[in-house]
Design an enzyme around this catalytic site. Structure first.
Site, PDB file in Angstrom:
ATOM      1  N   HIS A   1      42.209  32.691  40.262  1.00 30.01           N
ATOM      2  CA  HIS A   1      42.075  32.689  38.797  1.00 30.01           C
ATOM      3  C   HIS A   1      41.881  34.131  38.356  1.00 30.01           C
ATOM      4  O   HIS A   1      40.968  34.780  38.823  1.00 30.01           O
ATOM      5  CB  HIS A   1      40.870  31.836  38.376  1.00 30.01           C
ATOM      6  CG  HIS A   1      39.554  32.332  38.892  1.00 30.01           C
ATOM      7  ND1 HIS A   1      38.646  31.546  39.576  1.00 30.01           N
ATOM      8  CD2 HIS A   1      38.971  33.572  38.838  1.00 30.01           C
ATOM      9  CE1 HIS A   1      37.600  32.271  39.911  1.00 30.01           C
ATOM     10  NE2 HIS A   1      37.764  33.502  39.479  1.00 30.01           N
TER      11      HIS A   1
ATOM     12  N   HIS B   1      31.551  33.214  35.431  1.00 29.00           N
ATOM     13  CA  HIS B   1      31.404  34.678  35.535  1.00 29.00           C
ATOM     14  C   HIS B   1      30.489  35.254  34.468  1.00 29.00           C
ATOM     15  O   HIS B   1      30.594  36.428  34.121  1.00 29.00           O
ATOM     16  CB  HIS B   1      32.770  35.353  35.416  1.00 29.00           C
ATOM     17  CG  HIS B   1      33.771  34.960  36.448  1.00 29.00           C
ATOM     18  ND1 HIS B   1      34.345  33.719  36.496  1.00 29.00           N
ATOM     19  CD2 HIS B   1      34.295  35.649  37.488  1.00 29.00           C
ATOM     20  CE1 HIS B   1      35.204  33.665  37.510  1.00 29.00           C
ATOM     21  NE2 HIS B   1      35.191  34.825  38.127  1.00 29.00           N
TER      22      HIS B   1
ATOM     23  N   HIS C   1      39.602  40.146  46.867  1.00 22.72           N
ATOM     24  CA  HIS C   1      39.562  41.152  45.801  1.00 22.72           C
ATOM     25  C   HIS C   1      38.145  41.681  45.630  1.00 22.72           C
ATOM     26  O   HIS C   1      37.175  41.016  45.936  1.00 22.72           O
ATOM     27  CB  HIS C   1      40.141  40.644  44.475  1.00 22.72           C
ATOM     28  CG  HIS C   1      39.454  39.492  43.806  1.00 22.72           C
ATOM     29  ND1 HIS C   1      39.301  38.244  44.365  1.00 22.72           N
ATOM     30  CD2 HIS C   1      38.904  39.377  42.557  1.00 22.72           C
ATOM     31  CE1 HIS C   1      38.696  37.428  43.514  1.00 22.72           C
ATOM     32  NE2 HIS C   1      38.432  38.087  42.417  1.00 22.72           N
TER      33      HIS C   1
ATOM     34  N   GLU D   1      34.791  34.290  46.361  1.00 18.12           N
ATOM     35  CA  GLU D   1      35.204  33.085  45.625  1.00 18.12           C
ATOM     36  C   GLU D   1      35.996  32.111  46.491  1.00 18.12           C
ATOM     37  O   GLU D   1      36.208  30.963  46.093  1.00 18.12           O
ATOM     38  CB  GLU D   1      36.058  33.480  44.411  1.00 18.12           C
ATOM     39  CG  GLU D   1      35.270  34.223  43.336  1.00 18.12           C
ATOM     40  CD  GLU D   1      36.150  34.710  42.187  1.00 18.12           C
ATOM     41  OE1 GLU D   1      35.599  35.090  41.152  1.00 18.12           O
ATOM     42  OE2 GLU D   1      37.391  34.729  42.333  1.00 18.12           O
TER      43      GLU D   1
HETATM   44  C1  DHB Z   1      40.039  39.547  38.286  1.00 20.91           C
HETATM   45  C2  DHB Z   1      39.829  38.604  39.278  1.00 20.91           C
HETATM   46  C3  DHB Z   1      38.840  37.613  39.124  1.00 20.91           C
HETATM   47  O1  DHB Z   1      38.561  36.657  40.064  1.00 20.91           O
HETATM   48  C4  DHB Z   1      38.104  37.541  37.954  1.00 20.91           C
HETATM   49  O2  DHB Z   1      37.217  36.540  37.820  1.00 20.91           O
HETATM   50  C5  DHB Z   1      38.295  38.499  36.957  1.00 20.91           C
HETATM   51  C6  DHB Z   1      39.261  39.501  37.123  1.00 20.91           C
HETATM   52  C7  DHB Z   1      41.109  40.596  38.419  1.00 20.91           C
HETATM   53  O3  DHB Z   1      41.690  40.755  39.500  1.00 20.91           O
HETATM   54  O4  DHB Z   1      41.388  41.258  37.416  1.00 20.91           O
HETATM   55 FE    FE Z   2      36.788  35.441  39.519  1.00 18.42          FE
END
Ligand code: DHB
Ligand code: FE
Length: 278
Positions: A12, A59, A192, A239
């Site tokens: 997401h 978040h 990430h 996540e």
């Molecule tokens: C991004 C990824 C995420 O899981 C999130 O919650 C907010 C931003 C991103 O890669 O920009």
């Molecule tokens: Fe996220």
């Protein structure tokens, strides 16, 4: 008796919302990501789920650092989206499946999980955008039960604990006395990291191992501590706990029908998997 018909796990990223709003799904940057959902939507059109349990991480829209539940279950008649500051359009409200919400809460507490119950709950991009990818018309032909897992403020629940939570969710759905077809949707990951010295970190090798484990050795990731998972997948890559919880909820014979993996979408390695649960 209710039946779990399958599970879908997907990343997401807020930028998906702006891509939808700008109608750029077919541009080269986005096409490999959005095209991954075509077989998933075909499958949904065939199996027609009636209820979706959405396993996601908030978040900071509904929960903030002042009160952060480890596990929370939505028990509201309706769930609304709100502005998170990303500048993306908000989506129509989602109808809640109250009967399953309370059955799930009773079943979880009975199994010695103690979720926070939320009779009002805003849902953020981690909930709304995966739903919009599955149902682009945003007419929501399903009722929903949000299950929120803390990935924001330490201490986080361990991978082992999330696996057990997923198993308990699976048992709860199976014992729900309703003629419903239930989909479990888990959103987050894959690797990430948005902050700190490793901002921009992506680990393709680990992601692909994790995706393979989801079908071949589903408890594989439970061997890792939270710190190890962060090391391998990044601070936000944790996540992937949503994927693990979702996979654990699938019982009996589980078959992978589809997967997609694409780097990058925004700062994220975007993964997608579809499992059928017989
Ligand atoms: C991004 C990824 C995420 O899981 C999130 O919650 C907010 C931003 C991103 O890669 O920009
Ligand atoms: Fe996220």
């Amino acid at each position: 008796m209710a039946k779990i018909i399958g599970g879908i796990t997907t990343s997401h990223v807020p930028a998906i919302g702006s891509a939808i709003a700008r109608k750029v799904q077919h541009e080269p940057y986005w096409k490999p990501f959005f095209d991954g959902f075509i077989p998933v939507r075909q499958w949904l059109a065939e199996v027609k789920p009636t209820t979706v349990v959405v396993v996601y991480n908030d978040h900071g829209l509904n929960f903030f650092l002042d009160s952060m539940p480890t596990f929370a279950v939505g028990c509201a008649p309706e769930y609304r989206n709100a502005d998170e500051g990303w500048g993306i359009p908000q989506v129509p409200p989602f109808p809640g499946q109250l009967d399953l919400s309370w059955h799930l809460v009773e079943s979880l507490v009975d199994e010695e999980f103690d979720p926070v119950t939320c009779q009002e709950m805003l849902v953020d991009h981690a909930f709304t955008l995966p739903m919009a990818l599955l149902w682009p018309q945003q007419d929501w032909p399903v009722k929903v039960v949000p299950v929120c897992i803390n990935t924001v403020q330490a201490p986080l629940p361990s991978a082992r604990r999330c696996w057990k939570l997923g198993e308990a969710i699976g048992r709860a759905v199976q014992s729900w006395q309703a003629d419903e077809r239930v989909l479990v949707l888990g959103t987050g990951g894959l690797s990430h990291q948005l902050d700190g010295r490793r901002a921009g970190f992506i680990n393709k090798e680990f992601d692909l191992k994790f995706m393979r484990s989801m079908s071949e050795d589903p408890t594989w990731a439970t061997r890792f501590s939270t710190e190890d998972l962060v090391e391998h997948a990044g601070t936000q890559g944790i996540e992937l706990l949503m994927w693990l919880t979702t996979r654990a909820a699938l019982r009996g014979e589980v078959r992978k029908l589809h997967e997609n993996y694409h780097i990058p979408i925004s700062n994220t390695a975007a993964g997608l998997m579809l499992f059928e649960n017989r």
